[in-house]
Design a protein around this motif. Structure first.
Motif, short mmCIF file in Angstrom:
data_model
loop_
_atom_site.label_atom_id
_atom_site.label_comp_id
_atom_site.label_asym_id
_atom_site.label_seq_id
_atom_site.Cartn_x
_atom_site.Cartn_y
_atom_site.Cartn_z
N ASN A 8 0.80 -1.23 0.00
CA ASN A 8 0.00 0.00 0.00
C ASN A 8 0.84 1.28 0.00
OD1 ASN A 8 -2.80 -0.95 0.04
ND2 ASN A 8 -2.21 -1.93 1.95
N GLY A 10 2.55 4.16 -1.80
CA GLY A 10 2.12 4.71 -3.09
C GLY A 10 2.88 5.94 -3.52
N ILE A 62 -8.35 11.08 -4.88
CA ILE A 62 -9.03 9.79 -4.71
C ILE A 62 -10.55 9.94 -4.80
CG2 ILE A 62 -9.52 7.94 -3.04
CD1 ILE A 62 -6.62 8.16 -2.10
N LYS A 218 -4.80 8.74 -8.02
CA LYS A 218 -5.87 8.08 -8.79
C LYS A 218 -5.32 6.99 -9.71
CE LYS A 218 -6.17 11.90 -12.18
NZ LYS A 218 -5.78 11.21 -13.41
N LYS A 220 -3.06 4.95 -8.42
CA LYS A 220 -2.82 3.90 -7.43
C LYS A 220 -4.12 3.38 -6.81
CE LYS A 220 -0.25 1.65 -4.25
NZ LYS A 220 0.80 0.67 -4.54
N TRP A 221 -5.01 4.31 -6.42
CA TRP A 221 -6.22 3.94 -5.70
C TRP A 221 -7.47 4.46 -6.40
CZ3 TRP A 221 -2.41 6.25 -2.13
CH2 TRP A 221 -1.67 5.29 -1.43
N LYS A 222 -8.51 3.64 -6.43
CA LYS A 222 -9.76 4.01 -7.13
C LYS A 222 -10.95 4.17 -6.19
CE LYS A 222 -7.70 3.52 -11.16
NZ LYS A 222 -7.34 4.71 -11.96
N ASP A 223 -10.81 3.68 -4.97
CA ASP A 223 -11.96 3.65 -4.05
C ASP A 223 -11.74 4.59 -2.86
OD1 ASP A 223 -13.73 2.30 -1.77
OD2 ASP A 223 -14.46 1.60 -3.71
N ASP A 226 -9.89 3.62 0.25
CA ASP A 226 -8.42 3.58 0.24
C ASP A 226 -7.79 4.84 0.84
OD1 ASP A 226 -8.26 1.08 -1.03
OD2 ASP A 226 -8.55 1.99 -3.01
N TYR A 229 -5.11 4.39 3.43
CA TYR A 229 -3.78 4.02 2.94
C TYR A 229 -3.04 5.25 2.41
CZ TYR A 229 -5.84 -0.68 2.96
OH TYR A 229 -6.45 -1.84 3.34
N ALA A 230 -3.78 6.12 1.73
CA ALA A 230 -3.18 7.33 1.17
C ALA A 230 -2.66 8.25 2.28
CB ALA A 230 -4.19 8.08 0.31
#
Length: 408
Positions: A8, A10, A62, A218, A220-223, A226, A229-230
């Motif tokens: 995770n 990023g 995100i 965006k 790395k993560w789509k939801d 997340d 984690y960011a």
């Protein structure tokens, strides 16, 4: 647990890689040589400000799944204000990053030359530095692949290498831990230190990083789930970046001379005191700082230009590649031929001085829009902290412009 954390990890290290460039290394070196540990508190302030601004940028990317420049283009309704904003951003980020790219590549070259010596091809009055071309080719290859995961792994590895190099250098100088804590916890303003303090904050809270972060998250993560984690990724990476900067200040404080103007001088200055290993570690750190910034600056410029102009922001698109190739080419040519684009760099500093408070203000405004972020908009506490940072960025912007025009 460690495997899950690495999975995770990023864009955070890429942001840290972007703000720890040769300029930051040089400034931290001068801060340590001239003021010892006294300005370490300014780095702590910088770290807090950077975490707050970058967290907002990551949250925006995100939740909206758009880059900051794309949102500026869609959310500013006044045609005149929109045009002015886009022109300012393009000038500051695209032209500015082209000017700074030469410095990024030159920093990496200094690191290599401190260990391997100088290697240039002289053709009449023209000189071509082999190391500049080599660094340019490495950056070109990683960016041309256009794969975010490949780029992320390469930059994370370089950031880890840079961090270890500068930390080992600082440890080798056997610093006074009590004095370090005093420098961190007790703000001091030694004589003639104000411009260095401004510089330390200004090289950490970087305008183009706000654009870069929103665009990379965006990838790395789509939801929205997340976001946790960011946030963790941002905090860990920025704190690590701040510690690296502090390690450079601590290393430089060990050298008892003022005849040091950059990190290459520091590498040579540490050698007689702490042996040749200190020189090698510092040289590796400077090389890693240069090459990571040489990759992130063109990448940020490409995200900004394509977002502002309504082009595809995919890393594999032709227009996206054309922007970063232009930035990289300017940097390699300027660096390898030894051209000093002082006026362009001065212009970039002025543009960034104006841009930072403008972008910080716009980011705070957009982070309070229910239509863009819904329930993820800023809380009252986040607004208070970010407004304090906005006031600091306005102060920094005014000071940097006055400094460029030699009015300060």
């Amino acid at each position: 647990m460690i495997k899950s954390w690495f999975k995770n990890i990023g864009p955070g290290p890429l942001v840290a890689a972007a703000f720890i460039g040769p300029g930051t290394v040089t400034l931290c070196t001068l801060a340590g040589v001239n003021f010892g540990y006294a300005l370490l508190w300014a780095m702590v302030l910088s770290i807090v400000a950077t975490i707050v601004m970058q967290e907002m940028s990551a949250r925006l990317g995100i939740v909206s799944q758009k880059g900051l420049s794309e949102i500026i283009r869609t959310e500013i309704k006044s045609p005149l204000l929109k045009s002015m904003s886009i022109v300012l951003i393009l000038l500051a980020i695209v032209i500015g990053n082209a000017a700074y790219e030469a410095g990024n590549i030159s920093g990496g070259v200094l690191g290599l030359e401190a260990v391997l010596g100088q290697h240039s091809l002289v053709l009449g009055s023209f000189s071509l530095n082999y190391f500049s071309v080599a660094i340019g080719l490495v950056a070109f290859t990683l960016l041309y692949i256009g794969n975010y995961k490949v780029l992320e792994k390469a930059l994370v590895s370089l950031v880890i290498l840079m961090s270890i190099a500068f930390m080992v250098t600082a440890i080798m100088t056997k610093p006074n831990i009590v004095e370090i804590f005093k420098g961190v916890m007790m703000p001091k303003f030694p004589r003639d230190s104000i411009l260095t303090i401004i510089g330390l904050i200004g090289t950490t809270v970087v305008p183009y990083n706000l654009f870069l972060h929103a665009s990379l998250v965006k990838e790395k993560w789509k939801d929205k789930s997340d976001l946790k984690y960011a946030r963790k990724d941002t905090i860990v990476a920025v704190v690590l970046g701040g510690i690296v900067s502090m390690c450079i200040i601590i290393s430089a404080a060990a050298v008892q001379t003022s005849e040091i103007n950059n990190a290459a001088d520091l590498a040579r200055g540490l050698e007689p005191l702490f042996g040749s290993f200190s020189k090698y570690f510092l040289a590796i750190g400077l090389f890693a700082a240069g090459i990571t910034s040489a990759i992130t600056a063109p990448l940020a410029a490409a995200f900004v230009a394509t977002g502002c102009l309504g082009w595809s922001t995919k890393m594999t698109s032709k227009r996206f590649k054309a922007v970063w190739i232009f930035i990289l080419a300017v940097g390699v040519l300027s660096s390898s031929s030894g051209v000093k684009s002082i006026e362009i760099i001065k212009f970039a500093q002025v543009a960034n001085g104006v841009l930072l408070p403008v972008i910080a203000g716009f980011l705070i405004w957009i982070m309070n829009k229910q239509s863009v972020l819904g329930s993820f908009k800023n809380t009252m506490r986040q607004n208070v902290i970010s407004l304090i940072i906005l006031i600091i960025t306005i102060f920094l912007g005014v000071k940097s412009i006055l400094k460029v025009f030699e009015l300060l």
